[in-house]
Design a protein around this motif. Sequence first.
Motif, mmCIF file in Angstrom:
data_model
loop_
_atom_site.group_PDB
_atom_site.id
_atom_site.type_symbol
_atom_site.label_atom_id
_atom_site.label_comp_id
_atom_site.label_asym_id
_atom_site.label_seq_id
_atom_site.Cartn_x
_atom_site.Cartn_y
_atom_site.Cartn_z
ATOM 1 N N MET A 59 0.838 -1.198 0.000
ATOM 2 C CA MET A 59 0.000 0.000 0.000
ATOM 3 C C MET A 59 0.878 1.255 0.000
ATOM 4 O O MET A 59 0.585 2.229 -0.693
ATOM 5 N N GLN A 60 1.954 1.218 0.765
ATOM 6 C CA GLN A 60 2.856 2.371 0.866
ATOM 7 C C GLN A 60 3.528 2.679 -0.473
ATOM 8 O O GLN A 60 3.660 3.832 -0.860
ATOM 9 N N HIS A 61 3.951 1.632 -1.164
ATOM 10 C CA HIS A 61 4.703 1.832 -2.401
ATOM 11 C C HIS A 61 3.825 1.772 -3.647
ATOM 12 O O HIS A 61 4.330 1.946 -4.759
ATOM 13 N N SER A 62 2.550 1.498 -3.485
ATOM 14 C CA SER A 62 1.584 1.464 -4.589
ATOM 15 C C SER A 62 2.063 0.598 -5.747
ATOM 16 O O SER A 62 2.084 1.024 -6.904
ATOM 17 N N ILE A 63 2.454 -0.617 -5.428
ATOM 18 C CA ILE A 63 2.974 -1.540 -6.444
ATOM 19 C C ILE A 63 1.834 -2.411 -6.967
ATOM 20 O O ILE A 63 0.986 -2.858 -6.215
ATOM 21 N N GLY A 64 1.821 -2.651 -8.273
ATOM 22 C CA GLY A 64 0.871 -3.574 -8.869
ATOM 23 C C GLY A 64 -0.366 -2.897 -9.411
ATOM 24 O O GLY A 64 -0.519 -1.673 -9.350
ATOM 25 N N PRO A 65 -1.265 -3.720 -9.946
ATOM 26 C CA PRO A 65 -2.512 -3.166 -10.501
ATOM 27 C C PRO A 65 -3.382 -2.571 -9.395
ATOM 28 O O PRO A 65 -3.271 -2.927 -8.235
ATOM 29 N N ARG A 66 -4.248 -1.664 -9.813
ATOM 30 C CA ARG A 66 -5.078 -0.942 -8.843
ATOM 31 C C ARG A 66 -6.546 -1.283 -9.034
ATOM 32 O O ARG A 66 -7.000 -1.567 -10.122
ATOM 33 N N ILE A 67 -7.268 -1.227 -7.931
ATOM 34 C CA ILE A 67 -8.716 -1.395 -7.967
ATOM 35 C C ILE A 67 -9.339 -0.208 -7.248
ATOM 36 O O ILE A 67 -8.712 0.407 -6.381
ATOM 37 N N GLY A 69 -9.904 2.875 -7.872
ATOM 38 C CA GLY A 69 -9.170 4.142 -7.831
ATOM 39 C C GLY A 69 -7.700 3.958 -7.566
ATOM 40 O O GLY A 69 -6.938 3.590 -8.435
ATOM 41 N N ASP A 70 -7.295 4.179 -6.327
ATOM 42 C CA ASP A 70 -5.869 4.221 -6.017
ATOM 43 C C ASP A 70 -5.397 3.075 -5.118
ATOM 44 O O ASP A 70 -4.281 3.109 -4.634
ATOM 45 N N MET A 71 -6.211 2.046 -4.886
ATOM 46 C CA MET A 71 -5.814 0.963 -3.982
ATOM 47 C C MET A 71 -5.141 -0.164 -4.761
ATOM 48 O O MET A 71 -5.728 -0.722 -5.686
ATOM 49 N N PRO A 72 -3.913 -0.522 -4.383
ATOM 50 C CA PRO A 72 -3.228 -1.634 -5.051
ATOM 51 C C PRO A 72 -3.927 -2.971 -4.771
ATOM 52 O O PRO A 72 -4.279 -3.276 -3.627
ATOM 53 N N LEU A 73 -4.135 -3.752 -5.817
ATOM 54 C CA LEU A 73 -4.844 -5.018 -5.718
ATOM 55 C C LEU A 73 -4.138 -5.989 -4.777
ATOM 56 O O LEU A 73 -4.771 -6.632 -3.940
ATOM 57 N N PHE A 74 -2.810 -6.107 -4.889
ATOM 58 C CA PHE A 74 -2.073 -7.063 -4.069
ATOM 59 C C PHE A 74 -2.133 -6.708 -2.589
ATOM 60 O O PHE A 74 -2.171 -7.591 -1.728
ATOM 61 N N ALA A 75 -2.165 -5.433 -2.272
ATOM 62 C CA ALA A 75 -2.292 -5.006 -0.877
ATOM 63 C C ALA A 75 -3.658 -5.395 -0.331
ATOM 64 O O ALA A 75 -3.774 -5.883 0.802
#
Length: 99
Positions: A59-67, A69-75
């Motif tokens: 979540m901190q590094h915003s890695i990966g695809p997003r769902i 809006g701005d939330m990373p899917l993997f997080a």
Amino acid sequence: MSTIASELLRSAMMDDGRPSLTMYHRGLEALQANISRTGNRLSVALITLGLYLAGSLLMQHSIGPRISGDMPLFAVVAYLLALLLSLRLVLAISRSGHL
């Protein structure tokens, strides 16, 4: 008399030169099950902690695809898995009646 003692010692020795000792216990099955259950709970708690940390880092590094809006899917997946494991752990503890 010393030959008897040396024969007993020689028969008790293992291959590496140290004496072999075999012990049997009775009545400790409940304790063994309790320790096993505690170890399993500790393992689940550590995995859950790792998932929470991994989700936070993702979540901190915003890695990966997003769902959404701005939330990373993997997080989000890491948080959901950690939440499920946390609930399972809490239910197991509440069913046993012991913290």
